[in-house]
Enzyme design. Structure first.
Site, PDB file in Angstrom:
ATOM      1  N   ASP A 137       2.588   3.086 -21.573  1.00 49.82           N
ATOM      2  CA  ASP A 137       1.947   1.472 -22.111  1.00 49.82           C
ATOM      3  C   ASP A 137       1.547   1.697 -23.812  1.00 49.82           C
ATOM      4  O   ASP A 137       0.955   1.546 -24.327  1.00 49.82           O
ATOM      5  CB  ASP A 137       1.206   0.772 -21.970  1.00 49.82           C
ATOM      6  CG  ASP A 137       1.137  -0.087 -20.125  1.00 49.82           C
ATOM      7  OD1 ASP A 137       2.690  -0.455 -19.749  1.00 49.82           O
ATOM      8  OD2 ASP A 137       0.830   0.793 -19.428  1.00 49.82           O
TER       9      ASP A 137
ATOM     10  N   GLN B 290       1.243  -1.254 -26.013  1.00 44.96           N
ATOM     11  CA  GLN B 290      -0.314  -1.837 -25.843  1.00 44.96           C
ATOM     12  C   GLN B 290      -1.092  -0.844 -26.197  1.00 44.96           C
ATOM     13  O   GLN B 290      -2.365  -0.968 -27.199  1.00 44.96           O
ATOM     14  CB  GLN B 290      -0.396  -1.569 -24.220  1.00 44.96           C
ATOM     15  CG  GLN B 290      -1.811  -2.102 -23.780  1.00 44.96           C
ATOM     16  CD  GLN B 290      -1.992  -1.803 -22.673  1.00 44.96           C
ATOM     17  OE1 GLN B 290      -1.717  -3.377 -22.065  1.00 44.96           O
ATOM     18  NE2 GLN B 290      -2.447  -1.333 -22.045  1.00 44.96           N
TER      19      GLN B 290
ATOM     20  N   GLU C 117      -2.347   7.696  -9.443  1.00 42.49           N
ATOM     21  CA  GLU C 117      -2.829   8.881  -9.821  1.00 42.49           C
ATOM     22  C   GLU C 117      -2.317   8.399 -11.628  1.00 42.49           C
ATOM     23  O   GLU C 117      -3.482   9.194 -12.339  1.00 42.49           O
ATOM     24  CB  GLU C 117      -1.250   9.926  -9.637  1.00 42.49           C
ATOM     25  CG  GLU C 117      -1.620  10.433  -7.704  1.00 42.49           C
ATOM     26  CD  GLU C 117      -2.839  10.948  -7.711  1.00 42.49           C
ATOM     27  OE1 GLU C 117      -3.622  11.791  -8.629  1.00 42.49           O
ATOM     28  OE2 GLU C 117      -3.325  10.756  -7.189  1.00 42.49           O
TER      29      GLU C 117
ATOM     30  N   HIS D 154      -3.072   5.461 -13.314  1.00 41.56           N
ATOM     31  CA  HIS D 154      -4.799   5.216 -13.354  1.00 41.56           C
ATOM     32  C   HIS D 154      -6.286   6.442 -12.848  1.00 41.56           C
ATOM     33  O   HIS D 154      -7.271   7.073 -13.552  1.00 41.56           O
ATOM     34  CB  HIS D 154      -5.355   4.625 -12.553  1.00 41.56           C
ATOM     35  CG  HIS D 154      -4.003   3.045 -12.501  1.00 41.56           C
ATOM     36  ND1 HIS D 154      -3.351   2.947 -11.550  1.00 41.56           N
ATOM     37  CD2 HIS D 154      -4.143   2.091 -13.420  1.00 41.56           C
ATOM     38  CE1 HIS D 154      -2.557   1.600 -11.947  1.00 41.56           C
ATOM     39  NE2 HIS D 154      -3.389   0.769 -13.089  1.00 41.56           N
TER      40      HIS D 154
HETATM   41  P1  AMP Z   1      -2.135  -1.681 -15.464  1.00 46.04           P
HETATM   42  O1  AMP Z   1      -3.247  -1.602 -14.607  1.00 46.04           O
HETATM   43  O2  AMP Z   1      -0.551  -1.297 -15.374  1.00 46.04           O
HETATM   44  O3  AMP Z   1      -2.748  -2.641 -16.708  1.00 46.04           O
HETATM   45  O4  AMP Z   1      -3.043   0.201 -16.369  1.00 46.04           O
HETATM   46  C1  AMP Z   1      -4.059   0.241 -16.769  1.00 46.04           C
HETATM   47  C2  AMP Z   1      -3.652   1.081 -17.191  1.00 46.04           C
HETATM   48  O5  AMP Z   1      -3.321   2.286 -16.685  1.00 46.04           O
HETATM   49  C3  AMP Z   1      -3.414   1.726 -18.993  1.00 46.04           C
HETATM   50  O6  AMP Z   1      -4.261   1.336 -19.466  1.00 46.04           O
HETATM   51  C4  AMP Z   1      -1.759   1.760 -18.180  1.00 46.04           C
HETATM   52  O7  AMP Z   1      -1.568   2.627 -19.757  1.00 46.04           O
HETATM   53  C5  AMP Z   1      -2.441   3.167 -17.639  1.00 46.04           C
HETATM   54  N1  AMP Z   1      -1.013   3.610 -16.668  1.00 46.04           N
HETATM   55  C6  AMP Z   1      -0.292   3.129 -15.718  1.00 46.04           C
HETATM   56  N2  AMP Z   1       0.168   3.721 -15.635  1.00 46.04           N
HETATM   57  C7  AMP Z   1       0.338   4.751 -16.196  1.00 46.04           C
HETATM   58  C8  AMP Z   1       0.566   6.623 -16.073  1.00 46.04           C
HETATM   59  N3  AMP Z   1       1.588   6.173 -15.252  1.00 46.04           N
HETATM   60  N4  AMP Z   1       0.309   7.239 -16.392  1.00 46.04           N
HETATM   61  C9  AMP Z   1      -0.810   7.644 -17.649  1.00 46.04           C
HETATM   62  N5  AMP Z   1      -1.607   5.740 -17.872  1.00 46.04           N
HETATM   63  C10 AMP Z   1      -0.643   4.788 -17.401  1.00 46.04           C
END
Ligand code: AMP
Length: 282
Positions: A151, A154, A35, A37
């Site tokens: 993040d 990041q 959710e 993503h």
């Molecule tokens: P990742 O696949 O973990 O590299 O995350 C891809 C993107 O989704 C990054 O910009 C993360 O910050 C964002 N993201 C991951 N988990 C969440 C979350 N729980 N709430 C909001 N954004 C998220």
């Protein structure tokens, strides 16, 4: 939804959209979508004519001994999530497409910012992130790119990189999406056993306690007081091991002595072998 595996396919499609005068949003991900993503794709779809999501487990952002091989991958499920949220194209390259033989150019932010918080235990992580995100910006040439506040470091690093390198892209930060009990959604939550999943609630418990302390004080609070409270809450959970709990300036990421508006309070905690991160901004 178009599934593109090569840089050339992406470029051609984006060129065609541009010729029609359409705007393009980019959502970079490593897949195993949830959710969190999905919320980024929803935001992108509401602000851009076309949405491109990338699904790429980027090897250069993993350090030795980290979970590159075991990182969860489920591309079919990812496509279902993306299509349902209004994504127009998913970019799903092989490692060799992004890092062909002889690859030797990296984007590295040479400031203290990447050495704080997660940078202490993951010294090459942000070099990998900046390199892959730069490549994605060059491939997709988006008008806007969407990143989660989950993040936080990041997001701050990418904002600075975009300024420094004059990327013509607007960075949009999106709020953290949580489970009902407060645990921030993460692809790494799938590593947790039932017992660990329950133990993982301690991250949000410590955030809630800190928020309450800050709200009750009504003025600037010494960071030490907030951080000790959070450390105490986390230490009560036997499965939890603190990597860091810190209070930093939300833009520079340098440590602060007093918690005030704009302060980022961030933590990384091992639950068993799984390292989870969370944060909030005051
Ligand atoms: P990742 O696949 O973990 O590299 O995350 C891809 C993107 O989704 C990054 O910009 C993360 O910050 C964002 N993201 C991951 N988990 C969440 C979350 N729980 N709430 C909001 N954004 C998220």
């Amino acid at each position: 939804m178009i599934i593109a595996e090569t840089i050339m396919e992406v470029r051609e499609q984006v060129r065609a959209w541009r010729a029609e005068g359409l705007t393009v949003g980019l959502v970079p991900t490593m897949g195993a979508l949830h959710e969190g993503h999905a919320s980024l794709v929803t935001a992108a779809a509401s602000q851009c004519d076309r949405v491109v999501a990338s699904v790429f487990v980027n090897p250069t952002q993993f350090g030795p001994g980290e979970d590159l091989e075991s990182y969860p991958r489920d591309f079919e499920h990812d496509c279902q999530v993306l299509e349902a949220k209004g994504c127009d194209m998913v970019f799903h390259p092989e490692v060799a497409e992004m890092y062909p033989e002889g690859f030797a150019t990296y984007v590295n932010l040479e400031s203290e910012m990447t050495k704080q918080l997660c940078g202490k235990s993951r010294p090459s992580h942000f070099r990998g992130v900046c390199t892959v995100v730069s490549k994605l910006f060059n491939i997709v040439t988006p008008d806007r790119a969407y990143f989660g506040q989950k993040d936080a470091q990041q997001l701050a690093v990418i904002r600075q990189m975009v300024r420094d390198m004059s990327f013509g892209v607007e960075i949009v930060g999106c709020p953290i999406v949580r489970e009902e009990d407060g645990l921030a959604r993460s692809s790494r939550n799938t590593y947790l056993s039932a017992g660990e999943r329950s133990a993982a609630r301690v991250l949000y418990r410590s955030i809630t306690a800190a928020r309450e302390m800050i709200a009750a004080s009504g003025v600037e609070v010494p960071a030490d007081e907030v951080l000790s409270l959070m450390r105490r809450v986390v230490s009560e959970e036997p499965e939890a091991n603190i990597d860091y709990i810190e209070a930093v300036d939300g833009v520079s990421l340098m440590p602060v002595e007093r918690v005030k508006k704009g302060t980022l309070i961030a933590l990384a905690v091992y639950i068993g072998k799984t390292r989870l991160i969370d944060n909030f901004t005051v």
